[in-house]
Design a protein around this motif. Structure first.
Motif, PDB file in Angstrom:
ATOM      1  N   SER A   1     -58.893  -8.901  28.856  1.00 52.97           N
ATOM      2  CA  SER A   1     -59.490  -7.652  29.332  1.00 52.97           C
ATOM      3  C   SER A   1     -60.539  -7.140  28.354  1.00 52.97           C
ATOM      4  O   SER A   1     -61.641  -6.725  28.763  1.00 52.97           O
ATOM      5  N   LEU A   2     -60.234  -7.187  27.060  1.00 48.69           N
ATOM      6  CA  LEU A   2     -61.195  -6.755  26.056  1.00 48.69           C
ATOM      7  C   LEU A   2     -62.408  -7.681  26.018  1.00 48.69           C
ATOM      8  O   LEU A   2     -63.547  -7.222  25.851  1.00 48.69           O
ATOM      9  N   LEU A   3     -62.182  -8.973  26.164  1.00 43.89           N
ATOM     10  CA  LEU A   3     -63.301  -9.913  26.190  1.00 43.89           C
ATOM     11  C   LEU A   3     -64.227  -9.646  27.371  1.00 43.89           C
ATOM     12  O   LEU A   3     -65.454  -9.707  27.238  1.00 43.89           O
ATOM     13  N   ALA A   4     -63.649  -9.345  28.533  1.00 48.95           N
ATOM     14  CA  ALA A   4     -64.472  -9.042  29.709  1.00 48.95           C
ATOM     15  C   ALA A   4     -65.290  -7.770  29.497  1.00 48.95           C
ATOM     16  O   ALA A   4     -66.473  -7.708  29.838  1.00 48.95           O
ATOM     17  N   THR A   5     -64.650  -6.750  28.918  1.00 49.04           N
ATOM     18  CA  THR A   5     -65.372  -5.507  28.634  1.00 49.04           C
ATOM     19  C   THR A   5     -66.461  -5.729  27.601  1.00 49.04           C
ATOM     20  O   THR A   5     -67.579  -5.214  27.738  1.00 49.04           O
ATOM     21  N   LYS A   6     -66.165  -6.510  26.570  1.00 44.36           N
ATOM     22  CA  LYS A   6     -67.160  -6.813  25.540  1.00 44.36           C
ATOM     23  C   LYS A   6     -68.340  -7.573  26.141  1.00 44.36           C
ATOM     24  O   LYS A   6     -69.503  -7.312  25.812  1.00 44.36           O
ATOM     25  N   SER A   7     -68.060  -8.508  27.029  1.00 44.28           N
ATOM     26  CA  SER A   7     -69.128  -9.257  27.694  1.00 44.28           C
ATOM     27  C   SER A   7     -70.005  -8.337  28.544  1.00 44.28           C
ATOM     28  O   SER A   7     -71.236  -8.476  28.557  1.00 44.28           O
TER      29      SER A   7
ATOM     30  N   GLU B   1     -42.349 -14.967  24.497  1.00 43.71           N
ATOM     31  CA  GLU B   1     -43.163 -15.442  25.610  1.00 43.71           C
ATOM     32  C   GLU B   1     -43.771 -14.283  26.387  1.00 43.71           C
ATOM     33  O   GLU B   1     -44.955 -14.300  26.732  1.00 43.71           O
ATOM     34  N   LEU B   2     -42.945 -13.260  26.649  1.00 39.56           N
ATOM     35  CA  LEU B   2     -43.447 -12.101  27.382  1.00 39.56           C
ATOM     36  C   LEU B   2     -44.487 -11.353  26.564  1.00 39.56           C
ATOM     37  O   LEU B   2     -45.521 -10.929  27.075  1.00 39.56           O
ATOM     38  N   ARG B   3     -44.230 -11.173  25.279  1.00 42.85           N
ATOM     39  CA  ARG B   3     -45.187 -10.463  24.439  1.00 42.85           C
ATOM     40  C   ARG B   3     -46.508 -11.223  24.348  1.00 42.85           C
ATOM     41  O   ARG B   3     -47.588 -10.630  24.395  1.00 42.85           O
ATOM     42  N   ALA B   4     -46.439 -12.550  24.211  1.00 43.18           N
ATOM     43  CA  ALA B   4     -47.662 -13.349  24.154  1.00 43.18           C
ATOM     44  C   ALA B   4     -48.446 -13.246  25.468  1.00 43.18           C
ATOM     45  O   ALA B   4     -49.678 -13.185  25.459  1.00 43.18           O
ATOM     46  N   GLN B   5     -47.734 -13.201  26.590  1.00 41.04           N
ATOM     47  CA  GLN B   5     -48.402 -13.084  27.881  1.00 41.04           C
ATOM     48  C   GLN B   5     -49.111 -11.737  28.020  1.00 41.04           C
ATOM     49  O   GLN B   5     -50.260 -11.672  28.467  1.00 41.04           O
ATOM     50  N   VAL B   6     -48.435 -10.670  27.608  1.00 45.15           N
ATOM     51  CA  VAL B   6     -49.045  -9.338  27.689  1.00 45.15           C
ATOM     52  C   VAL B   6     -50.235  -9.234  26.740  1.00 45.15           C
ATOM     53  O   VAL B   6     -51.302  -8.712  27.103  1.00 45.15           O
ATOM     54  N   LEU B   7     -50.077  -9.735  25.515  1.00 43.20           N
ATOM     55  CA  LEU B   7     -51.171  -9.703  24.557  1.00 43.20           C
ATOM     56  C   LEU B   7     -52.363 -10.526  25.033  1.00 43.20           C
ATOM     57  O   LEU B   7     -53.518 -10.132  24.856  1.00 43.20           O
ATOM     58  N   GLY B   8     -52.084 -11.669  25.644  1.00 44.32           N
ATOM     59  CA  GLY B   8     -53.163 -12.493  26.163  1.00 44.32           C
ATOM     60  C   GLY B   8     -53.929 -11.809  27.282  1.00 44.32           C
ATOM     61  O   GLY B   8     -55.164 -11.879  27.350  1.00 44.32           O
ATOM     62  N   ALA B   9     -53.197 -11.116  28.165  1.00 42.53           N
ATOM     63  CA  ALA B   9     -53.869 -10.388  29.245  1.00 42.53           C
ATOM     64  C   ALA B   9     -54.762  -9.280  28.688  1.00 42.53           C
ATOM     65  O   ALA B   9     -55.891  -9.075  29.153  1.00 42.53           O
TER      66      ALA B   9
ATOM     67  N   ARG C   1     -56.567  -6.389  16.321  1.00 44.72           N
ATOM     68  CA  ARG C   1     -55.172  -5.960  16.370  1.00 44.72           C
ATOM     69  C   ARG C   1     -54.325  -6.952  17.166  1.00 44.72           C
ATOM     70  O   ARG C   1     -53.175  -7.234  16.796  1.00 44.72           O
ATOM     71  N   LEU C   2     -54.891  -7.486  18.228  1.00 36.14           N
ATOM     72  CA  LEU C   2     -54.154  -8.474  19.013  1.00 36.14           C
ATOM     73  C   LEU C   2     -53.944  -9.751  18.212  1.00 36.14           C
ATOM     74  O   LEU C   2     -52.863 -10.357  18.263  1.00 36.14           O
TER      75      LEU C   2
END
Length: 235
Positions: free
Chosen positions: A27-33, A15-23, A108-109
């Motif tokens: 972040s990458l999606l916002a930068t890509k946008s 659960e913690l790993r999925a939360q960190v990966l999702g964040a 990678r994510l």
């Protein structure tokens, strides 16, 4: 006496790993946008300046004809437009490389998502490997990009406009020097080809540098070497 050090986070905390990966993914999606917004903005601004320049020169032609006044104004304006176009093209090339890094990061994510939830691979349309094949799969949903996809890119469009502007500028300089018409046309073609070749060489060098710096961590070749996880290791 109890230790004051904080307890370690359990390694098996999906659960913690999925939360960190999702964040990180968001972040990458916002930068890509933001990168794509800059690409559209710079391309649109440059094309608007070119259109305004063409309209302004057309008005000058209507008022004075193709005389000395037109050549003076064109020789003042077109070099600035060409310089702006070259800078725009260079930035678009860099933005495309930055966008490729964002896609590699998201691949990678997704590879981590596959490790967390085995069996979701058939439901992923985009790639979950960070090699070249996975990168192309995320970009175009296939492992190859056709020529039409490349020619439709913003750097190519801006580069073609720059080549045309360079050729036109060479022709106007030839007119100002009083050379013959065929020399003007030949010079314009040569200059336009030289500008296009320069931009292509810059892009090729930047692409080669990108390939030298990029080292895949989760290539397709290593798929069979992935360790089994969770339920798979219990079977």
């Amino acid at each position: 006496m109890k230790s004051s050090a904080s307890p370690p986070v359990p390694s098996a905390a999906p659960e913690l790993r999925a939360q960190v990966l999702g964040a990180e993914h968001w972040s990458l999606l916002a930068t890509k946008s933001a990168i794509w917004q800059e690409i559209f903005s710079r391309t649109g601004t440059f094309l608007a300046i070119v259109s305004a320049t063409v309209v302004a020169l057309s008005l000058v032609v209507q008022a004075t004809g193709f005389g000395p006044n037109f050549r003076v104004i064109a020789l003042l304006v077109l070099p600035l437009v060409l310089l702006l176009g070259l800078a725009t093209c260079a930035r678009l090339m860099e933005a495309d490389i930055e966008d490729a890094w964002m896609v590699i990061g998201m691949n990678r994510l997704r590879h981590a998502y596959v490790d967390l939830v085995p069996g979701i691979e058939p439901y992923l349309v985009t790639g979950y490997h960070d090699d070249e094949a996975g990168l192309l799969q995320t970009y175009s949903f296939r492992r190859r990009i056709g020529a039409t996809h490349l020619f439709a890119g913003s750097p190519v469009i801006v580069g073609i406009v720059n080549a045309v502007i360079g050729g036109v500028l060479a022709v106007i300089i030839g007119q100002a020097l009083g050379v013959s018409t065929w020399v003007q046309v030949a010079t314009g073609i040569v200059v336009a080809s030289a500008v296009a070749a320069l931009l292509v060489s810059v892009f090729v060098r930047r692409l080669r540098r990108f390939r030298r710096e990029f080292v895949p961590r989760f290539p397709h070749a290593a798929e069979s070497e992935r360790p089994t996880s969770g339920a798979e290791s219990e079977r």
